[in-house]
Design a protein around this motif. Structure first.
Motif, PDB file in Angstrom:
ATOM      1  N   PHE A 239       0.808  -1.294  -0.089  1.00  0.00           N
ATOM      2  CA  PHE A 239      -0.050   0.032   0.067  1.00  0.00           C
ATOM      3  C   PHE A 239       0.913   1.350  -0.128  1.00  0.00           C
ATOM      4  N   PHE A 240       0.634   2.090  -1.157  1.00  0.00           N
ATOM      5  CA  PHE A 240       1.765   3.194  -1.380  1.00  0.00           C
ATOM      6  C   PHE A 240       1.010   4.499  -1.561  1.00  0.00           C
ATOM      7  N   VAL A 245       4.822   3.556   2.604  1.00  0.00           N
ATOM      8  CA  VAL A 245       4.112   2.131   2.350  1.00  0.00           C
ATOM      9  C   VAL A 245       3.863   1.821   3.796  1.00  0.00           C
ATOM     10  N   LEU A 246       2.765   1.173   3.780  1.00  0.00           N
ATOM     11  CA  LEU A 246       2.206   0.548   5.136  1.00  0.00           C
ATOM     12  C   LEU A 246       2.749  -0.907   5.335  1.00  0.00           C
ATOM     13  N   LEU A 302       1.430  -3.931  -6.007  1.00  0.00           N
ATOM     14  CA  LEU A 302       1.817  -2.469  -5.576  1.00  0.00           C
ATOM     15  C   LEU A 302       0.150  -1.897  -5.571  1.00  0.00           C
ATOM     16  N   CYS A 303      -0.305  -1.191  -4.582  1.00  0.00           N
ATOM     17  CA  CYS A 303      -1.903  -1.042  -4.560  1.00  0.00           C
ATOM     18  C   CYS A 303      -1.438   0.723  -4.023  1.00  0.00           C
ATOM     19  N   PRO A 308      -4.027  10.011   1.562  1.00  0.00           N
ATOM     20  CA  PRO A 308      -3.102   9.312   2.800  1.00  0.00           C
ATOM     21  C   PRO A 308      -4.049   8.986   3.730  1.00  0.00           C
ATOM     22  N   ALA A 309      -4.001   8.088   4.470  1.00  0.00           N
ATOM     23  CA  ALA A 309      -4.658   7.465   5.392  1.00  0.00           C
ATOM     24  C   ALA A 309      -4.212   7.169   6.650  1.00  0.00           C
ATOM     25  N   ALA A 310      -4.830   7.092   7.696  1.00  0.00           N
ATOM     26  CA  ALA A 310      -4.443   6.643   9.156  1.00  0.00           C
ATOM     27  C   ALA A 310      -4.748   5.299   9.215  1.00  0.00           C
TER      28      ALA A 310
END
Ligand code: SF4
Length: 346
Positions: A239-240, A245-246, A302-303, A308-310
């Motif tokens: 997750f990018f 990245v997460l 690759l996602c 931008p997320a918390a």
């Protein structure tokens, strides 16, 4: 296959003319001295053994002296030879001979094989050299000679192959000169029919040996089969958000325990539970990694994350692509992220 007497006759004639005759343990019938040499030679070359053998005999000249010593003293004289279980077993066997055999070395291969640290082959060698008993030996050198000369296929450590080799070794025994024959097969394996460079030109088995005739010296004996390890496959999501990245902190124990790794699963399944808003996805190059007990194929996807997320999960954290060098990442994950960083996140 040639008839057995031909093999034995060649071996005996060769040993008498070219074999080793002056090793310190060859001029004796003393089972204690023969036993000591056989044990020392199990995992160690002749040249290394000789000084240890002589020093050991000076300190422990007979079974009684060895049995009376402490284990620490015996191991002191074994130090440097390695494989210390050999020294411990030798000492234990000497004490057993002192207490249960009246200090006299047992005279049959069957009785000798009951002592600690003495297998069937070593027992037969001791009984042969010390008492002239007729019995086959089958150590690593002998297995190599027999598999090559008679073209025996299959890993010699497999029970079925080993049984075949024992039967063959017994069928080859000569009616007389058993000590010369036994010494001969040991010498042939140690000096001419060596593992990587057999000297077939000087070998008495030339013309008889299947490996030599078929040029298969390198294939025989058959190598131990490579261990089959299970294959596993998993999909991981990168997750990018354009910069970060997460990553998931792995549980403290198990594979990659306590390290940061990519979350495992399909993007559509993971995104909602992680609270990320999924944009486009693209499969990246697969990567294979071998663990001790299995081989893992990682399929990274690759996602792109639309905004931008918390993250909803406590064990997840966003890490800037520029910081991955400092993060505690397992090698395959680092490789995936490094290639993403090299591609500028595209
Ligand atoms: S001929 Fe070569 S391969 Fe065959 S036993 Fe002799 S040294 Fe070994």
């Amino acid at each position: 296959m040639s008839s057995p007497p031909t093999f034995a006759a060649r071996l005996i004639a060769w040993q008498e003319a070219h074999g080793r005759h002056d090793l310190p343990w060859q001029q004796t019938r003393d089972p204690y001295r023969i036993w000591l040499s056989e044990i020392m030679l199990q995992q160690t070359q002749v040249a290394t053994v000789i000084p240890y053998y002589l020093r050991f005999l000076e300190r422990f000249p007979d079974i009684a002296a060895l049995a009376a010593a402490t284990q620490a003293e015996v191991l002191e004289y074994w130090a440097g030879l390695g494989y210390y279980a050999r020294g411990r077993n030798l000492h234990a066997a000497a004490q057993l001979i002192a207490s249960e055999h009246g200090g006299r070395f047992p005279a049959t291969a069957e009785q000798i094989a009951e002592l600690p640290g003495i297998g069937r082959s070593t027992a037969a060698a001791i009984a042969g050299f010390a008492f002239g008993a007729r019995g086959a030996i089958l150590d690593g050198n002998v297995k190599r000679v027999l598999t090559r000369v008679f073209g025996i296929e299959g890993f010699p450590g497999r029970p079925a192959v080993e049984r075949e080799l024992w039967a063959l070794a017994e069928s080859l025994l000569p009616a007389e000169k058993i000590e010369i024959y036994t010494q001969g097969i040991m010498d042939l394996g140690a000096t001419l029919c060596t593992r990587s460079r057999p000297n077939c030109g000087e070998c008495p088995m030339r013309g008889l040996c299947v490996a030599e005739q078929e040029g298969r010296q390198a294939e025989l004996p058959t190598a131990k089969p490579a261990r089959q390890i299970p294959e596993k496959q998993t999909t991981v999501c990168v997750f990018f958000d354009g910069k970060r990245v997460l990553l998931e902190r792995r549980p403290p124990s198990g594979i990659w325990g306590g390290m940061l790794a990519l979350p495992e699963g399909l993007p559509e399944q993971l995104a909602p539970s992680l609270g990320v808003c999924l944009g486009s996805t693209r499969a990246l190059a697969e990567l294979r990694h071998t663990f001790t007990h299995f081989r893992l194929t990682l399929t990274p996807v690759l996602c792109r994350v639309a905004a931008p997320a918390a993250c909803n999960e406590a064990n997840m954290e966003w890490v800037a692509l520029t910081r991955i060098d400092d993060a505690a990442l397992p090698t395959p994950i680092r490789k995936i992220l490094a290639s993403l960083a090299r591609a500028g996140g595209d």
